[in-house]
Write a protein that holds these residues in place. Structure first.
Motif, PDB file in Angstrom:
ATOM      1  N   ILE A 115       0.853  -1.184   0.000  1.00 34.76           N
ATOM      2  CA  ILE A 115       0.000   0.000   0.000  1.00 34.76           C
ATOM      3  C   ILE A 115       0.887   1.231   0.000  1.00 34.76           C
ATOM      4  O   ILE A 115       1.685   1.422   0.910  1.00 34.76           O
ATOM      5  CB  ILE A 115      -0.930   0.014   1.229  1.00 34.76           C
ATOM      6  CG1 ILE A 115      -1.821  -1.230   1.233  1.00 34.76           C
ATOM      7  CG2 ILE A 115      -1.761   1.294   1.260  1.00 34.76           C
ATOM      8  CD1 ILE A 115      -2.631  -1.404   2.508  1.00 34.76           C
ATOM      9  N   SER A 116       0.735   2.052  -1.031  1.00 28.65           N
ATOM     10  CA  SER A 116       1.452   3.322  -1.098  1.00 28.65           C
ATOM     11  C   SER A 116       0.527   4.413  -0.601  1.00 28.65           C
ATOM     12  O   SER A 116      -0.519   4.659  -1.191  1.00 28.65           O
ATOM     13  CB  SER A 116       1.866   3.638  -2.538  1.00 28.65           C
ATOM     14  OG  SER A 116       2.802   2.703  -2.988  1.00 28.65           O
ATOM     15  N   VAL A 117       0.912   5.032   0.510  1.00 29.77           N
ATOM     16  CA  VAL A 117       0.182   6.191   1.013  1.00 29.77           C
ATOM     17  C   VAL A 117       0.894   7.400   0.434  1.00 29.77           C
ATOM     18  O   VAL A 117       2.098   7.570   0.640  1.00 29.77           O
ATOM     19  CB  VAL A 117       0.182   6.239   2.558  1.00 29.77           C
ATOM     20  CG1 VAL A 117      -0.566   7.464   3.062  1.00 29.77           C
ATOM     21  CG2 VAL A 117      -0.419   4.954   3.132  1.00 29.77           C
ATOM     22  N   LYS A 118       0.161   8.212  -0.324  1.00 33.11           N
ATOM     23  CA  LYS A 118       0.781   9.312  -1.052  1.00 33.11           C
ATOM     24  C   LYS A 118       0.081  10.628  -0.732  1.00 33.11           C
ATOM     25  O   LYS A 118      -1.146  10.686  -0.684  1.00 33.11           O
ATOM     26  CB  LYS A 118       0.667   9.071  -2.557  1.00 33.11           C
ATOM     27  CG  LYS A 118       1.287   7.776  -3.019  1.00 33.11           C
ATOM     28  CD  LYS A 118       1.089   7.572  -4.499  1.00 33.11           C
ATOM     29  CE  LYS A 118       1.728   6.264  -4.929  1.00 33.11           C
ATOM     30  NZ  LYS A 118       1.903   6.191  -6.367  1.00 33.11           N
ATOM     31  N   ALA A 119       0.860  11.683  -0.555  1.00 31.79           N
ATOM     32  CA  ALA A 119       0.289  13.025  -0.421  1.00 31.79           C
ATOM     33  C   ALA A 119      -0.261  13.436  -1.787  1.00 31.79           C
ATOM     34  O   ALA A 119       0.408  13.267  -2.810  1.00 31.79           O
ATOM     35  CB  ALA A 119       1.347  14.008   0.048  1.00 31.79           C
ATOM     36  N   ALA A 120      -1.461  13.975  -1.795  1.00 33.21           N
ATOM     37  CA  ALA A 120      -2.129  14.317  -3.059  1.00 33.21           C
ATOM     38  C   ALA A 120      -1.292  15.256  -3.914  1.00 33.21           C
ATOM     39  O   ALA A 120      -1.171  15.043  -5.119  1.00 33.21           O
ATOM     40  CB  ALA A 120      -3.505  14.925  -2.760  1.00 33.21           C
ATOM     41  N   TRP A 121      -0.736  16.258  -3.313  1.00 35.41           N
ATOM     42  CA  TRP A 121       0.018  17.233  -4.105  1.00 35.41           C
ATOM     43  C   TRP A 121       1.243  16.606  -4.755  1.00 35.41           C
ATOM     44  O   TRP A 121       1.590  16.950  -5.888  1.00 35.41           O
ATOM     45  CB  TRP A 121       0.387  18.455  -3.250  1.00 35.41           C
ATOM     46  CG  TRP A 121       1.364  18.182  -2.163  1.00 35.41           C
ATOM     47  CD1 TRP A 121       1.081  17.786  -0.890  1.00 35.41           C
ATOM     48  CD2 TRP A 121       2.788  18.268  -2.236  1.00 35.41           C
ATOM     49  NE1 TRP A 121       2.242  17.622  -0.155  1.00 35.41           N
ATOM     50  CE2 TRP A 121       3.303  17.926  -0.971  1.00 35.41           C
ATOM     51  CE3 TRP A 121       3.679  18.623  -3.255  1.00 35.41           C
ATOM     52  CZ2 TRP A 121       4.665  17.925  -0.679  1.00 35.41           C
ATOM     53  CZ3 TRP A 121       5.034  18.615  -2.965  1.00 35.41           C
ATOM     54  CH2 TRP A 121       5.511  18.271  -1.701  1.00 35.41           C
ATOM     55  N   LYS A 122       1.883  15.659  -4.071  1.00 29.52           N
ATOM     56  CA  LYS A 122       3.035  14.972  -4.672  1.00 29.52           C
ATOM     57  C   LYS A 122       2.584  14.040  -5.782  1.00 29.52           C
ATOM     58  O   LYS A 122       3.207  13.971  -6.848  1.00 29.52           O
ATOM     59  CB  LYS A 122       3.789  14.175  -3.618  1.00 29.52           C
ATOM     60  CG  LYS A 122       4.580  15.012  -2.653  1.00 29.52           C
ATOM     61  CD  LYS A 122       5.309  14.126  -1.650  1.00 29.52           C
ATOM     62  CE  LYS A 122       6.043  14.942  -0.606  1.00 29.52           C
ATOM     63  NZ  LYS A 122       6.704  14.079   0.383  1.00 29.52           N
ATOM     64  N   TRP A 123       1.491  13.325  -5.526  1.00 26.02           N
ATOM     65  CA  TRP A 123       0.977  12.404  -6.543  1.00 26.02           C
ATOM     66  C   TRP A 123       0.564  13.150  -7.808  1.00 26.02           C
ATOM     67  O   TRP A 123       0.813  12.684  -8.901  1.00 26.02           O
ATOM     68  CB  TRP A 123      -0.200  11.611  -5.967  1.00 26.02           C
ATOM     69  CG  TRP A 123      -0.805  10.700  -6.972  1.00 26.02           C
ATOM     70  CD1 TRP A 123      -0.324   9.494  -7.376  1.00 26.02           C
ATOM     71  CD2 TRP A 123      -1.994  10.926  -7.717  1.00 26.02           C
ATOM     72  NE1 TRP A 123      -1.150   8.946  -8.337  1.00 26.02           N
ATOM     73  CE2 TRP A 123      -2.182   9.823  -8.561  1.00 26.02           C
ATOM     74  CE3 TRP A 123      -2.910  11.955  -7.759  1.00 26.02           C
ATOM     75  CZ2 TRP A 123      -3.248   9.719  -9.435  1.00 26.02           C
ATOM     76  CZ3 TRP A 123      -3.972  11.859  -8.640  1.00 26.02           C
ATOM     77  CH2 TRP A 123      -4.134  10.750  -9.462  1.00 26.02           C
ATOM     78  N   MET A 124      -0.038  14.315  -7.621  1.00 23.61           N
ATOM     79  CA  MET A 124      -0.520  15.072  -8.786  1.00 23.61           C
ATOM     80  C   MET A 124       0.601  15.605  -9.666  1.00 23.61           C
ATOM     81  O   MET A 124       0.391  15.841 -10.857  1.00 23.61           O
ATOM     82  CB  MET A 124      -1.446  16.198  -8.335  1.00 23.61           C
ATOM     83  CG  MET A 124      -2.760  15.664  -7.789  1.00 23.61           C
ATOM     84  SD  MET A 124      -3.833  16.937  -7.177  1.00 23.61           S
ATOM     85  CE  MET A 124      -4.613  17.435  -8.695  1.00 23.61           C
ATOM     86  N   ILE A 125       1.811  15.779  -9.107  1.00 22.63           N
ATOM     87  CA  ILE A 125       2.908  16.284  -9.947  1.00 22.63           C
ATOM     88  C   ILE A 125       3.840  15.170 -10.424  1.00 22.63           C
ATOM     89  O   ILE A 125       4.818  15.449 -11.111  1.00 22.63           O
ATOM     90  CB  ILE A 125       3.718  17.382  -9.220  1.00 22.63           C
ATOM     91  CG1 ILE A 125       4.369  16.873  -7.943  1.00 22.63           C
ATOM     92  CG2 ILE A 125       2.855  18.595  -8.951  1.00 22.63           C
ATOM     93  CD1 ILE A 125       5.318  17.869  -7.293  1.00 22.63           C
ATOM     94  N   GLU A 126       3.527  13.915 -10.104  1.00 27.51           N
ATOM     95  CA  GLU A 126       4.348  12.785 -10.578  1.00 27.51           C
ATOM     96  C   GLU A 126       4.250  12.669 -12.080  1.00 27.51           C
ATOM     97  O   GLU A 126       3.219  12.847 -12.676  1.00 27.51           O
ATOM     98  CB  GLU A 126       3.865  11.459  -9.965  1.00 27.51           C
ATOM     99  CG  GLU A 126       4.248  11.271  -8.555  1.00 27.51           C
ATOM    100  CD  GLU A 126       3.765   9.919  -7.995  1.00 27.51           C
ATOM    101  OE1 GLU A 126       2.955   9.224  -8.632  1.00 27.51           O
ATOM    102  OE2 GLU A 126       4.191   9.588  -6.897  1.00 27.51           O
TER     103      GLU A 126
END
Length: 126
Positions: A115-126
């Motif tokens: 399970i990858s828990v990701k901050a939305a802002w980081k995920w959105m700029i990947e």
């Protein structure tokens, strides 16, 4: 699913629900990444005791179960979100899933699922 500005301007009950606004925002980002004009490729998973916000089916790839949650700080919330994600992973026969939050990052391994828990802002700029 509608624009967050319209959601806030037309419905007072949503104005304080950051989790719903985050879920709505991330649905549209998932749609931009994985949908097309013919099919969203994004589905909802539910059963009697749990749910998963989205199951994304990328073109030619494996299903990606995705939970959206403002924060996992509350142990009950964390347990509920993980339970739904694990059930969706089992249903899709995959061993990876995402939980996207406002700020948290983590990697968990439970019941054979990564399970990858990701901050939305980081995920959105990947």
């Amino acid at each position: 699913w509608i624009d967050n500005g319209l959601l806030n301007s037309n419905t007072m009950k949503y104005s304080g629900n950051k989790g719903m606004l985050l879920e709505n925002c991330l649905f549209w980002e998932l749609y931009r990444r994985y949908g097309n004009i013919y099919n969203t490729n994004i589905y909802y998973y539910t059963e009697v005791s749990s749910e998963c916000d989205f199951i994304v089916y990328p073109e030619g790839g494996q299903a990606i179960p995705v939970q959206i949650c403002w924060s996992l700080e509350n142990p009950e919330t964390k347990q509920r979100e993980i339970k739904g994600l694990l059930k969706a992973c089992a249903y899709c026969k995959v061993d990876n899933g995402w939980i996207i939050t406002a700020e948290e990052d983590d990697e968990l391994a439970l019941e054979g699922v990564n399970i990858s828990v990701k901050a939305a802002w980081k995920w959105m700029i990947e």
